[in-house]
Write a protein that holds these residues in place. Structure first.
Motif, mmCIF file in Angstrom:
data_model
loop_
_atom_site.group_PDB
_atom_site.id
_atom_site.type_symbol
_atom_site.label_atom_id
_atom_site.label_comp_id
_atom_site.label_asym_id
_atom_site.label_seq_id
_atom_site.Cartn_x
_atom_site.Cartn_y
_atom_site.Cartn_z
ATOM 1 N N VAL A 64 0.759 -1.044 0.005
ATOM 2 C CA VAL A 64 -0.085 -0.079 -0.021
ATOM 3 C C VAL A 64 0.952 1.069 -0.045
ATOM 4 N N THR A 65 1.821 1.430 0.766
ATOM 5 C CA THR A 65 2.871 2.560 0.754
ATOM 6 C C THR A 65 3.511 2.642 -0.573
ATOM 7 N N SER A 66 3.836 1.451 -1.067
ATOM 8 C CA SER A 66 4.481 1.523 -2.585
ATOM 9 C C SER A 66 3.325 2.102 -3.622
ATOM 10 N N ALA A 67 1.900 1.757 -3.473
ATOM 11 C CA ALA A 67 0.985 2.097 -4.488
ATOM 12 C C ALA A 67 1.055 3.799 -4.070
ATOM 13 N N LEU A 68 0.652 4.219 -2.749
ATOM 14 C CA LEU A 68 0.587 5.516 -2.747
ATOM 15 C C LEU A 68 1.759 6.245 -3.049
ATOM 16 N N ALA A 69 3.002 5.940 -2.925
ATOM 17 C CA ALA A 69 4.107 6.565 -3.384
ATOM 18 C C ALA A 69 4.092 6.657 -5.135
ATOM 19 N N GLU A 70 3.781 5.666 -5.664
ATOM 20 C CA GLU A 70 3.489 5.535 -7.356
ATOM 21 C C GLU A 70 2.686 6.349 -7.604
ATOM 22 N N THR A 75 9.244 7.221 -5.638
ATOM 23 C CA THR A 75 9.524 5.946 -5.212
ATOM 24 C C THR A 75 10.061 5.794 -4.015
ATOM 25 N N ILE A 76 9.988 4.583 -3.227
ATOM 26 C CA ILE A 76 10.213 4.319 -2.076
ATOM 27 C C ILE A 76 11.569 3.520 -2.198
#
Length: 148
Positions: A64-70, A75-76
């Motif tokens: 989810v964190t990755s999706a929010l960043a995208e 990027t994370i």
């Protein structure tokens, strides 16, 4: 955006396992299912941030964190010891990168053979893409270490 976040929420719950996700969040299977359901009656329901934090701490990847960043165009970078950091450095990373990319292309070639990418084929492509992303993150960390 709605569908994108729902799919990543589902991936997070399934990464951890539904039973473990229930224990970690204190939520029922039905409640967790509503968070990633794309049904109209659940379209405005999202998983709370504290539940995301608890699940991502146990997951193999911060879905989810990755999706929010995208979604934000960012990027994370995971702050963990990469699996190949103890041996080989950049050279090992380049080899791993080329192997992962070859696996992704082989999967893609097989998936488009009939002209249609099925749900299962898309999931396999996504797994290969995430694996490739992890190799790139390891490579980035090695390059940062060498630049210091």
């Amino acid at each position: 955006m709605n569908s994108y976040l729902k799919k990543h929420t589902e991936a997070l719950v399934k990464d951890v396992g539904i039973e473990a996700a229930c224990r970690l969040t204190g939520k029922s299977k039905a409640t967790l299912g509503r968070y990633y359901s794309e049904a109209d009656e659940h379209s405005d329901r999202y998983i709370p941030v504290d539940a995301v934090a608890a699940l991502e701490a146990a997951a193999s990847y911060p879905h989810v964190t990755s999706a929010l960043a995208e979604l934000k165009g960012a990027t994370i970078s995971l702050d963990q010891s990469p699996s190949n950091s103890k041996s080989g450095g950049i050279n090992s990373d380049v080899i791993a990168l080329s192997q992962r990319f070859a696996m992704l292309m082989a999967e893609y070639n097989q998936s488009i053979e009939d002209g249609v990418i099925s749900i299962n084929e898309a999931k396999r492509l996504l797994r290969e893409t995430v694996a490739l992303q992890k190799v790139l993150i390891e490579m980035k960390l090695h390059l940062e270490d060498e630049a210091i």
